[in-house]
Design a protein around this motif. Structure first.
Motif, short mmCIF file in Angstrom:
data_model
loop_
_atom_site.label_atom_id
_atom_site.label_comp_id
_atom_site.label_asym_id
_atom_site.label_seq_id
_atom_site.Cartn_x
_atom_site.Cartn_y
_atom_site.Cartn_z
N GLU A 173 0.68 16.14 7.46
CA GLU A 173 0.24 15.63 6.39
C GLU A 173 1.14 14.29 5.89
OE1 GLU A 173 0.02 18.41 3.06
OE2 GLU A 173 -1.94 19.28 4.00
N ARG A 174 0.41 13.31 5.23
CA ARG A 174 0.90 12.00 4.95
C ARG A 174 2.05 12.25 3.60
NH1 ARG A 174 -2.69 6.98 4.30
NH2 ARG A 174 -3.47 7.61 6.28
N LEU A 175 3.16 11.77 3.83
CA LEU A 175 4.10 11.60 2.99
C LEU A 175 4.44 10.30 2.76
CD1 LEU A 175 6.43 13.33 1.45
CD2 LEU A 175 7.78 13.01 3.33
N LYS A 176 4.50 9.95 1.54
CA LYS A 176 4.65 8.42 0.78
C LYS A 176 6.10 8.55 0.51
CE LYS A 176 2.99 5.09 -2.43
NZ LYS A 176 2.09 4.78 -3.53
N PRO B 44 0.70 -1.31 0.09
CA PRO B 44 0.01 -0.02 -0.18
C PRO B 44 0.74 1.29 0.06
CG PRO B 44 -0.12 -0.95 2.38
CD PRO B 44 1.01 -1.80 1.56
N GLY B 45 2.16 1.21 -0.07
CA GLY B 45 3.04 2.29 0.26
C GLY B 45 3.37 2.89 1.43
N ALA B 46 4.57 2.76 1.81
CA ALA B 46 5.07 3.17 3.22
C ALA B 46 4.91 4.55 3.20
CB ALA B 46 6.55 2.60 3.23
N TRP B 47 4.70 5.10 4.52
CA TRP B 47 4.22 6.51 4.55
C TRP B 47 4.69 6.89 5.98
CZ3 TRP B 47 0.69 8.06 8.41
CH2 TRP B 47 -0.19 7.14 8.78
N GLN C 20 6.48 11.26 -2.09
CA GLN C 20 5.36 11.83 -2.86
C GLN C 20 4.55 12.34 -1.66
OE1 GLN C 20 2.96 8.54 -4.71
NE2 GLN C 20 1.58 10.11 -5.59
N ALA C 21 4.33 13.77 -1.84
CA ALA C 21 3.49 14.41 -0.87
C ALA C 21 2.10 14.19 -1.12
CB ALA C 21 4.01 15.88 -1.01
N GLN C 22 1.17 14.31 -0.10
CA GLN C 22 0.03 14.44 -0.50
C GLN C 22 -0.52 15.18 -1.52
OE1 GLN C 22 -2.05 13.81 3.18
NE2 GLN C 22 -3.91 14.59 2.88
N GLY C 23 -1.42 14.54 -2.58
CA GLY C 23 -1.82 15.37 -3.59
C GLY C 23 -0.86 15.49 -4.85
N LYS C 24 0.12 15.05 -4.30
CA LYS C 24 1.41 15.49 -5.59
C LYS C 24 1.91 14.11 -6.24
CE LYS C 24 1.71 19.78 -3.94
NZ LYS C 24 1.47 21.11 -4.81
N PRO D 180 15.81 23.27 10.63
CA PRO D 180 16.80 22.88 11.46
C PRO D 180 16.09 21.88 12.51
CG PRO D 180 17.73 24.81 11.04
CD PRO D 180 16.35 24.81 10.50
N GLY D 181 16.33 20.70 12.75
CA GLY D 181 15.65 19.93 13.78
C GLY D 181 14.24 19.32 13.55
N GLU D 182 13.86 19.72 12.32
CA GLU D 182 12.53 19.21 11.99
C GLU D 182 12.47 17.62 11.68
OE1 GLU D 182 8.67 21.33 9.50
OE2 GLU D 182 10.69 21.53 8.66
N ARG D 183 11.45 17.28 12.20
CA ARG D 183 11.25 15.64 12.03
C ARG D 183 10.05 15.17 11.10
NH1 ARG D 183 13.19 13.04 17.96
NH2 ARG D 183 15.00 14.86 18.45
N LEU D 184 10.18 13.62 10.84
CA LEU D 184 9.03 13.19 10.15
C LEU D 184 8.47 12.50 11.38
CD1 LEU D 184 10.87 11.70 7.07
CD2 LEU D 184 9.34 13.66 7.34
N GLY D 185 7.22 12.05 11.13
CA GLY D 185 6.46 10.97 12.19
C GLY D 185 5.79 11.73 13.07
N ALA D 186 5.98 12.99 13.59
CA ALA D 186 5.59 13.68 14.57
C ALA D 186 4.13 13.98 14.34
CB ALA D 186 6.05 14.91 14.85
#
Length: 310
Positions: free
Chosen positions: A241-244, A232-235, A284-288, A304-310
């Motif tokens: 927002e969801r990032l694939k 189904p695509g890792a995300w 792949q960003a949502q809608g892109k 700087p310091g920004e994270r994924l998954g939060a």
């Protein structure tokens, strides 16, 4: 033998082609799932197997449920000797299983009894298996538990996605299924009961299963991304927002990032895990549409310091 082939997705087409080209057997009909809505217009589209069968001039049966009496009556009328199956997508009732004298023979993409269920290839990749394969077996009422006719093995490569591996298995398995039909017709092939040891289950991968846990080691993150590609695509989440994650690779040289922490250079994007980092290659960003991770990072201007998954 007179055959009725059951299958639905693209991965089943090579097996149908192998049987159509075998010269030894008659594919009298094909059973597939009903047309389904697809695309932005959500128009009804025939399955890949249905389209291939129609091109070959083979009768196509599309029962809403394989329990439907109209379908069962037509199956009995055709009176197949054997029914080969590849990813049909519905459970067959006993009334259908009883029709062909030599049963229904399934091509399953694992080395049974490992990974019984709907997603054997995805689970093999996510578990870190080094070798997998395909098996042909006689269908019983249990889940992929019937006696096995034959197997082929396939090495899992370090960069394989489930799509890559399934494509190779579809073609190797097509030859195995055709050879199994030949062996059954010749009376030279006997199905062997599966061992009771080594049974593992492979249920359908859910969207939640495909969510990346950045506190897990990089090896686990890599396996989830590859195992869930293309579906189904890792995300993960980025700014809510969801990032694939379309493609990633372990980056053992980077150990300076906290789990989920992003680091974007001019030509690369790294993210921390529970061990070393992974490099994001395509996202792949949502809608892109899918894009290179470095291009995505420049567009969103990662702080700087920004994270994924939060």
């Amino acid at each position: 033998m007179k055959l009725v082939f059951a299958g639905t997705p693209e991965v089943a087409v090579p097996a149908l082609d192998a049987l159509l080209a075998s010269g030894r057997h008659e594919v009298a009909a094909v059973v597939t799932r009903p047309d389904a809505p697809a695309g932005r217009g959500r128009r009804l589209v025939a399955s890949p197997v249905a389209e291939r069968a129609a091109d070959a001039g083979v009768e196509v049966l599309k029962p809403g449920r394989p329990q439907d009496e109209e379908f069962l009556a037509r199956l009995r009328e055709i009176a197949p000797d054997c029914c080969p199956v590849v990813a049909y997508g519905a459970l067959l009732p006993k009334a259908a299983l009883d029709v062909p004298a030599r049963g229904w023979v399934n091509l399953h993409f694992s080395l049974l009894p490992a990974w019984r269920g709907a997603a054997p290839v995805q689970h093999a990749l996510m578990a870190g298996d080094e070798v997998t394969g395909a098996s042909t077996f006689l269908i019983e009422e249990g889940l992929d538990s019937g006696p096995v006719y034959g197997v082929v093995t396939e090495e899992i490569r370090p960069t394989d996605t489930s799509g890559d591996l399934l494509t190779r298995l579809a073609f190797a398995g097509a030859g195995l299924l055709a050879a199994t039909m030949d062996g059954i017709e010749d009376g030279m092939l006997e199905a062997v009961p599966q061992p009771v040891e080594g049974v593992t289950l492979a249920p359908k991968i859910t969207v939640e299963d495909a969510r990346v846990d950045w506190t897990a080691p990089a090896l686990r993150v890599d396996r989830v991304v590859r195992g869930c590609t293309p579906a189904p695509g890792a995300w993960t989440l980025f700014r809510g927002e969801r990032l694939k994650l379309v493609q990633a690779a372990p980056a053992p040289g980077r150990t300076d990032l906290a789990p989920g922490e992003l680091s974007a250079g001019r030509h690369d994007v790294h993210v921390g895990t529970g061990s070393h980092a992974v490099e994001l290659l395509w996202v792949q960003a949502q809608g892109k549409k899918p894009m290179r991770a470095a291009d995505w990072a420049r567009g969103v201007r990662i702080a700087p310091g920004e994270r994924l998954g939060a």
